[in-house]
Motif scaffolding. Structure first.
Motif, PDB file in Angstrom:
ATOM      1  N   VAL A   1       0.863  -1.176   0.000  1.00  0.00           N
ATOM      2  CA  VAL A   1       0.000   0.000   0.000  1.00  0.00           C
ATOM      3  C   VAL A   1       0.901   1.228   0.000  1.00  0.00           C
ATOM      4  O   VAL A   1       2.115   1.108   0.216  1.00  0.00           O
ATOM      5  CB  VAL A   1      -0.941  -0.004   1.221  1.00  0.00           C
ATOM      6  CG1 VAL A   1      -1.880  -1.216   1.176  1.00  0.00           C
ATOM      7  CG2 VAL A   1      -0.149   0.001   2.530  1.00  0.00           C
ATOM      8  N   PRO A   2       0.388   2.406  -0.259  1.00  0.00           N
ATOM      9  CA  PRO A   2       1.268   3.581  -0.340  1.00  0.00           C
ATOM     10  C   PRO A   2       2.181   3.725   0.879  1.00  0.00           C
ATOM     11  O   PRO A   2       1.730   3.765   2.024  1.00  0.00           O
ATOM     12  CB  PRO A   2       0.279   4.738  -0.436  1.00  0.00           C
ATOM     13  CG  PRO A   2      -0.905   4.155  -1.143  1.00  0.00           C
ATOM     14  CD  PRO A   2      -1.002   2.754  -0.610  1.00  0.00           C
ATOM     15  N   GLY A   3       3.465   3.739   0.603  1.00  0.00           N
ATOM     16  CA  GLY A   3       4.460   3.952   1.644  1.00  0.00           C
ATOM     17  C   GLY A   3       4.775   2.755   2.504  1.00  0.00           C
ATOM     18  O   GLY A   3       5.597   2.856   3.434  1.00  0.00           O
ATOM     19  N   ARG A   4       4.175   1.579   2.221  1.00  0.00           N
ATOM     20  CA  ARG A   4       4.419   0.409   3.080  1.00  0.00           C
ATOM     21  C   ARG A   4       4.427  -0.879   2.250  1.00  0.00           C
ATOM     22  O   ARG A   4       3.643  -1.035   1.317  1.00  0.00           O
ATOM     23  CB  ARG A   4       3.355   0.312   4.178  1.00  0.00           C
ATOM     24  CG  ARG A   4       3.483   1.375   5.247  1.00  0.00           C
ATOM     25  CD  ARG A   4       2.418   1.228   6.321  1.00  0.00           C
ATOM     26  NE  ARG A   4       1.107   1.656   5.863  1.00  0.00           N
ATOM     27  CZ  ARG A   4       0.013   1.692   6.628  1.00  0.00           C
ATOM     28  NH1 ARG A   4       0.093   1.290   7.897  1.00  0.00           N
ATOM     29  NH2 ARG A   4      -1.140   2.097   6.137  1.00  0.00           N
TER      30      ARG A   4
ATOM     31  N   ALA B   1       8.003   0.634  -2.249  1.00  0.00           N
ATOM     32  CA  ALA B   1       6.816   1.164  -1.566  1.00  0.00           C
ATOM     33  C   ALA B   1       6.611   2.628  -1.944  1.00  0.00           C
ATOM     34  O   ALA B   1       6.861   3.531  -1.134  1.00  0.00           O
ATOM     35  CB  ALA B   1       6.958   1.011  -0.056  1.00  0.00           C
ATOM     36  N   PRO B   2       6.157   2.893  -3.180  1.00  0.00           N
ATOM     37  CA  PRO B   2       5.864   4.279  -3.562  1.00  0.00           C
ATOM     38  C   PRO B   2       4.938   4.934  -2.533  1.00  0.00           C
ATOM     39  O   PRO B   2       4.043   4.283  -1.984  1.00  0.00           O
ATOM     40  CB  PRO B   2       5.169   4.127  -4.917  1.00  0.00           C
ATOM     41  CG  PRO B   2       5.673   2.826  -5.457  1.00  0.00           C
ATOM     42  CD  PRO B   2       5.851   1.940  -4.259  1.00  0.00           C
ATOM     43  N   ARG B   3       5.162   6.211  -2.283  1.00  0.00           N
ATOM     44  CA  ARG B   3       4.451   6.881  -1.200  1.00  0.00           C
ATOM     45  C   ARG B   3       2.977   7.161  -1.511  1.00  0.00           C
ATOM     46  O   ARG B   3       2.183   7.385  -0.592  1.00  0.00           O
ATOM     47  CB  ARG B   3       5.145   8.202  -0.863  1.00  0.00           C
ATOM     48  CG  ARG B   3       6.510   8.028  -0.203  1.00  0.00           C
ATOM     49  CD  ARG B   3       7.204   9.373  -0.038  1.00  0.00           C
ATOM     50  NE  ARG B   3       8.494   9.241   0.629  1.00  0.00           N
ATOM     51  CZ  ARG B   3       8.678   9.334   1.936  1.00  0.00           C
ATOM     52  NH1 ARG B   3       7.639   9.558   2.730  1.00  0.00           N
ATOM     53  NH2 ARG B   3       9.880   9.214   2.462  1.00  0.00           N
ATOM     54  N   THR B   4       2.597   7.181  -2.765  1.00  0.00           N
ATOM     55  CA  THR B   4       1.231   7.547  -3.143  1.00  0.00           C
ATOM     56  C   THR B   4       0.567   6.423  -3.936  1.00  0.00           C
ATOM     57  O   THR B   4       1.238   5.575  -4.537  1.00  0.00           O
ATOM     58  CB  THR B   4       1.219   8.821  -3.993  1.00  0.00           C
ATOM     59  OG1 THR B   4       1.874   8.541  -5.254  1.00  0.00           O
ATOM     60  CG2 THR B   4       1.952   9.964  -3.284  1.00  0.00           C
ATOM     61  N   ALA B   5      -0.767   6.448  -3.948  1.00  0.00           N
ATOM     62  CA  ALA B   5      -1.518   5.477  -4.740  1.00  0.00           C
ATOM     63  C   ALA B   5      -1.202   5.635  -6.221  1.00  0.00           C
ATOM     64  O   ALA B   5      -1.116   4.644  -6.959  1.00  0.00           O
ATOM     65  CB  ALA B   5      -3.008   5.651  -4.489  1.00  0.00           C
ATOM     66  N   THR B   6      -1.005   6.881  -6.659  1.00  0.00           N
ATOM     67  CA  THR B   6      -0.653   7.120  -8.060  1.00  0.00           C
ATOM     68  C   THR B   6       0.699   6.488  -8.382  1.00  0.00           C
ATOM     69  O   THR B   6       0.880   5.854  -9.431  1.00  0.00           O
ATOM     70  CB  THR B   6      -0.603   8.623  -8.351  1.00  0.00           C
ATOM     71  OG1 THR B   6      -1.892   9.190  -8.102  1.00  0.00           O
ATOM     72  CG2 THR B   6      -0.202   8.887  -9.792  1.00  0.00           C
ATOM     73  N   GLY B   7       1.660   6.642  -7.477  1.00  0.00           N
ATOM     74  CA  GLY B   7       2.969   6.050  -7.697  1.00  0.00           C
ATOM     75  C   GLY B   7       2.907   4.534  -7.794  1.00  0.00           C
ATOM     76  O   GLY B   7       3.587   3.920  -8.623  1.00  0.00           O
ATOM     77  N   LEU B   8       2.068   3.911  -6.969  1.00  0.00           N
ATOM     78  CA  LEU B   8       1.890   2.470  -7.041  1.00  0.00           C
ATOM     79  C   LEU B   8       1.299   2.048  -8.384  1.00  0.00           C
ATOM     80  O   LEU B   8       1.753   1.082  -9.012  1.00  0.00           O
ATOM     81  CB  LEU B   8       0.983   1.986  -5.914  1.00  0.00           C
ATOM     82  CG  LEU B   8       1.626   1.717  -4.555  1.00  0.00           C
ATOM     83  CD1 LEU B   8       0.550   1.491  -3.499  1.00  0.00           C
ATOM     84  CD2 LEU B   8       2.549   0.509  -4.629  1.00  0.00           C
TER      85      LEU B   8
END
Length: 429
Positions: A197-200, A349-356
């Motif tokens: 999930v974003p950041g984890r 672990a991209p920090r944002t949902a968009t990054g994921l």
């Protein structure tokens, strides 16, 4: 009289350097804060001509091939349990992927018969004298050495004592990582599968050697935290807080953390030291130019140990010439290998949902994944000098008959010279 060298750190870089220096006739002592060899940790990989050349010259390449995991595939799941992305084993495995603990044991076995190892102690002060370096220890009596090498990682004690505070040289890259082992009650296959999930990222997978055991890898985005690096209970609390409230198998994973006998926890950071030596004291591996994960640090450390020992042998112990040549040969190479560490956290672990979504969308396209696999094979390399052994060579290494258990080798099974030298050192305190 042989040159006396004190090495701080018995993880990877220290035993690799001890292996080479002792073969060249140096008198080597390795001091390690931990009470025994550390097991566990993430798998580490070797890739490219430079890494494999050094391993072959060390005489350990065939043994490492026998320990090769074959790489670790990675599967990323969303909060709803759906598969978001699968990366094949070759994506991160390199030519060789070895459990870090098994690599540490192998390097120890290849050096302990000729080097003195002292566990459960650390250097508290370093003072250069006209003839060498006087080292004070937490437990043992002070001793004088000709040279001191800090092979004690990103948070190097030698670097702090001889070069200055850690904050001058180490930069936090915005993430923390944790690994531990637990019983494989879930019937997990090798490799890893994890909630992303974003950041984890919280991932688990079976041990390659023992299917009854599993390993956890957790990574989370965070500003720099203040904590005691020697307080595992405090570190466990930080991991639990970071992953509280997540579903999937995370609650069970965090429960296993409560009972884990050993935890690896650290920031994802990088070290940059303008000059790798000061007088008779030098830095090796992550202490000089390291990244916590993702920066090919293990392979770079093994290469650096080969070059540093070779230059000291070639210069007949003249540290000024050897240290300068060592850094000249390797600084550019090490910095090139280090760059991958900067991208590890944002990739896993991209920090944002968009990054994921962007990462998953790109790597789910086969041509993009193939291109990244091709780029991964284009690793940095450096031309290595071929350092010759003393005339007539040295006796071949004879491996121990018994295997070293995960945590430590019982004293009764240590080579006699290792037992005696450790006893002398302890008795001196």
């Amino acid at each position: 009289m042989s040159t006396k060298v004190l090495i701080s750190g018995a993880s990877i870089a220290g035993p690799a350097l001890a292996h080479w220096l002792s073969r060249y006739g140096f008198e080597v002592t390795v001091v390690e804060l931990a009470p025994a060899l550390r097991g566990g940790g993430q798998n580490v990989d070797f890739r490219g001509r430079t890494h494999l050349t050094v391993l072959e010259r060390m005489g350990v390449l065939d043994e490492l091939r026998a320990l090769d995991t074959g790489g670790s595939p990675m599967t990323f799941l969303g909060a709803d349990g759906r598969r978001l992305l699968h990366l094949p084993a070759e994506f991160a495995g390199g030519e060789l992927e070895i459990p870090r603990g098994e690599l540490a044991q192998l390097l120890y076995r290849h050096s302990c018969a000729r080097a003195e190892y002292v566990f459960g102690d650390s250097i508290t002060a370093l003072e250069e004298t006209p003839s060498g370096v006087r080292a004070a220890f937490r437990h043992g009596a002070p001793r004088e050495f000709d040279l001191v090498i800090g092979a004690d990682g990103l948070h190097s004690n030698v670097r702090r004592l001889a070069f200055g505070p850690e904050q001058r040289y180490v930069r936090h890259l915005g993430y923390y990582a944790a690994t531990w082992q637990f019983p494989n009650d879930l019937g997990l296959p090798p490799g890893s599968v994890g909630l992303n999930v974003p950041g984890r990222l919280a991932s688990i997978g079976a041990d390659h050697r023992d299917p009854a055991r599993a390993g956890a890898f957790c990574l989370f985005a965070s500003p720099e935290l203040r904590y005691d690096r020697h307080d595992q209970e405090q570190q466990k609390a930080l991991v639990r807080d970071a992953f509280a409230g997540l579903g999937w198998e995370v609650p069970r994973l965090l429960e296993s953390l409560r009972h884990a006998p050993e935890l690896y926890f650290d920031s994802i950071s990088r070290a940059d030291v303008p000059t790798w030596s000061s007088g008779r004291i030098a830095l090796l591996g992550d202490a000089a130019c390291g990244a916590t994960i993702g920066g090919m640090g293990t392979g770079t450390a093994v290469v650096a140990a080969y070059v540093l020992a070779g230059e000291l042998a070639r210069a007949r112990g003249d540290h000024r010439t050897a240290f300068a040549r060592y850094e000249q040969l390797l600084r550019g190479y090490a910095q090139g290998c280090q760059k991958g560490g900067d991208r590890t956290g944002p990739f896993l672990a991209p920090r944002t949902a968009t990054g994921l979504r962007v990462r998953n969308g790109l790597l789910n396209r086969r041509w993009v994944l193939n291109r990244m696999l091709e780029l991964g094979k284009q690793v940095s390399s450096v031309e290595l000098p071929d350092y010759e052994l003393p005339k007539g060579g040295l006796p071949d290494y004879e491996p121990l008959e018994s295997e070293l258990p995960e945590s430590e080798l019982p004293e009764s099974e240590l080579p006699k010279c290792a037992r005696e030298s450790a006893g002398r050192f302890s008795a001196a305190g």
